[in-house]
Design an enzyme around this catalytic site. Structure first.
Site, PDB file in Angstrom:
ATOM      1  N   ARG A 181       0.837  -1.207   0.000  1.00 31.95           N
ATOM      2  CA  ARG A 181       0.000   0.000   0.000  1.00 31.95           C
ATOM      3  C   ARG A 181       0.868   1.252   0.000  1.00 31.95           C
ATOM      4  NH1 ARG A 181      -2.946  -3.148   4.563  1.00 31.95           N
ATOM      5  NH2 ARG A 181      -4.401  -4.388   3.340  1.00 31.95           N
TER       6      ARG A 181
ATOM      7  N   PHE B  22     -11.943  -4.041  -6.077  1.00 38.25           N
ATOM      8  CA  PHE B  22     -11.959  -4.983  -4.951  1.00 38.25           C
ATOM      9  C   PHE B  22     -11.420  -4.288  -3.694  1.00 38.25           C
ATOM     10  CE2 PHE B  22     -10.868  -7.205  -8.928  1.00 38.25           C
ATOM     11  CZ  PHE B  22     -11.935  -8.077  -9.065  1.00 38.25           C
TER      12      PHE B  22
ATOM     13  N   ASP C 212     -16.297  -2.128  -4.717  1.00 41.66           N
ATOM     14  CA  ASP C 212     -16.379  -3.475  -4.172  1.00 41.66           C
ATOM     15  C   ASP C 212     -17.789  -4.006  -4.390  1.00 41.66           C
ATOM     16  OD1 ASP C 212     -14.403  -5.146  -2.145  1.00 41.66           O
ATOM     17  OD2 ASP C 212     -16.509  -5.715  -1.922  1.00 41.66           O
TER      18      ASP C 212
ATOM     19  N   ASN D 169     -19.863  -5.142  -9.289  1.00 40.48           N
ATOM     20  CA  ASN D 169     -19.036  -6.281  -9.654  1.00 40.48           C
ATOM     21  C   ASN D 169     -17.973  -5.787 -10.631  1.00 40.48           C
ATOM     22  OD1 ASN D 169     -17.936  -8.613 -10.868  1.00 40.48           O
ATOM     23  ND2 ASN D 169     -19.838  -9.757 -10.583  1.00 40.48           N
TER      24      ASN D 169
ATOM     25  N   ASP E 244      -6.804  -5.771  -6.740  1.00 44.00           N
ATOM     26  CA  ASP E 244      -6.470  -6.583  -5.571  1.00 44.00           C
ATOM     27  C   ASP E 244      -7.632  -7.545  -5.293  1.00 44.00           C
ATOM     28  OD1 ASP E 244      -5.361  -7.603  -3.237  1.00 44.00           O
ATOM     29  OD2 ASP E 244      -6.148  -5.976  -1.990  1.00 44.00           O
TER      30      ASP E 244
ATOM     31  N   CYS F 220      -3.420 -13.376  -4.460  1.00 40.52           N
ATOM     32  CA  CYS F 220      -3.134 -13.885  -3.116  1.00 40.52           C
ATOM     33  C   CYS F 220      -3.301 -15.402  -3.049  1.00 40.52           C
ATOM     34  CB  CYS F 220      -4.028 -13.211  -2.081  1.00 40.52           C
ATOM     35  SG  CYS F 220      -5.794 -13.438  -2.364  1.00 40.52           S
TER      36      CYS F 220
END
Length: 409
Positions: free
Chosen positions: A225, A241, A263, A291, A313, A353
């Protein structure tokens, strides 16, 4: 001299032996050959080679595909309170060294990377949030959690409570029920609220550790960040996101001209807005509940709203090998759309991730997306998770976060 072993002995295959000697702590159900002695589910067992060589000691889990999780390769270890206290102190000393001034909000225990298989402990100020995913740890948490509390208190750290976030389906693979709630600490009353305020990178956040994703806040992107904030000055930023707005808020604090945070969760967007107001950044921010897979094509079709920095992300698109191909398609879709939306000279932050989405796969996907978008990627930085989520090179599962910063040219 080796102490007398009172644990059952389990002989494993040569494949398992090679993996253990290479440093990996897991033994799978198909790798067990023979058991000598009585085993208790969740109890300790010694693992030996076909020739009888001692390989390590670990927790047995009779219902899990990961049948044994090693916690030691030293035949002289005694698995008493002193042993586990030493492990906790080692993990805490490591965080103090690598996180320094960021020690108030960090991951204190990262499962196998700290030799506590299946245990996660995140610190949010004076609250610890745990997630227990192995039966062996579950059966010993009545010893481990008070030890953890005591070690931190003795080091001058104020801890008001330990909250368990065990509401994950993976526990059922170990024969454990899902649950969540305060862990009872003797003489310590449970706090009245399951929300708290933390400060990371100079930004204040409300964290709902009872209902938020995972343990309530994603600590692993802390320094990524900061990398985004350094590039954001004067930019119009789209944060996809956004969850509770962490990348968006860092971009805004870094001097972005405007930040749009998106989001699919209305609750997450509401919390992100609250965080923006709390930090006095709402004047340069806007929020959308949408979305991202729908929004990016809409922005492409209606180019009036322009962005010169896009952040991707997403949550993990794959949590096993079977769905990797589908995940690649999902990652390519959003990255391709983002590259098309950005002007020449724009900036892209993109990450995954998922451990199963390897660096090789992710980079191959990015090259394919860039080729289809008819752009080139100028790499600025490649980053990983913060060091409070240490990576063991002999345990690939600990290496999961991939973070890339590019200029699109």
């Amino acid at each position: 001299m080796k102490q007398e072993r009172n644990f059952a002995r389990i002989t494993v295959t040569r494949k398992a032996e090679r993996a253990i000697e290479g440093g990996h702590p897991w033994v799978y159900d198909a790798e067990l050959i023979k058991t000598e002695g009585t085993c208790e589910n969740g109890g300790f067992v010694d693992v030996v080679s076909i020739k009888g060589k001692y390989l390590g000691t670990g927790f047995l889990s009779e219902q899990s595909k990961i049948r044994i999780r090693l916690i030691s390769r030293n035949a002289n270890d005694r698995f008493d309170e002193t042993f586990f206290e030493r492990r906790i102190r080692y993990a805490w000393d490591y965080r103090k060294t690598v996180m320094r001034d960021d020690i108030s909000c960090c991951r204190i225990i990262f499962g196998e990377a700290d030799a506590f298989p299946g245990l996660t402990v995140d610190r949010f100020g004076d609250i610890l949030v745990t997630q227990t995913l192995s039966l062996g740890i579950e059966q010993r948490k009545s010893m481990l959690f008070p030890l953890l509390y005591r070690v931190l208190r003795e080091d001058g750290e104020e801890i008001r409570g330990i909250y368990e976030r065990n509401d994950v389906a993976i526990r059922e693979l170990e024969g454990m029920e899902q649950n969540r709630g305060w862990f009872p600490l003797q003489g310590v009353p449970a706090p009245d609220s399951t929300k708290t305020i933390i400060v990371e990178n100079g930004i204040s956040y409300a964290v709902d550790f009872e209902n938020g994703q995972k343990t309530g806040f994603f600590l692993d992107q802390k320094y990524n960040r900061q990398a985004v904030a350094r590039l954001a000055r004067g930019k119009r930023v789209l944060d996809c996101f956004t969850h509770t707005g962490s990348f968006a808020l860092n971009a805004a604090k870094g001097g972005a001209a405007h930040v749009c945070a998106v989001d699919i969760s209305a609750a997450a967007v509401e919390l992100a807005q609250e965080n923006a107001r709390r930090n006095g950044l709402d004047g340069v921010m806007s929020f959308r509940t949408a979305n991202v897979f729908d929004l990016l094509p809409e922005l492409e079709a209606h180019p009036e709203e322009k962005f010169d920095f896009i952040i991707l992300d997403p949550p993990a698109f794959t949590k096993n090998r079977k769905t990797v191909d589908s995940a690649v398609r999902g990652y390519k879709e959003i990255n391709l759309r983002a590259m098309k939306l950005l002007p020449r000279g724009g900036y892209l932050a993109t990450c995954s991730c998922s451990h199963f989405m390897t660096e090789e796969l992710f980079e191959k996907m990015l090259k394919s997306a860039a080729r289809d978008a008819c752009v080139e990627l100028r790499q600025i930085e490649v980053r990983q998770q913060a060091p409070d989520h240490p990576i063991l090179w002999n345990v690939p599962e600990t290496n999961y976060l991939k973070f890339y910063l590019f200029q699109v040219v």
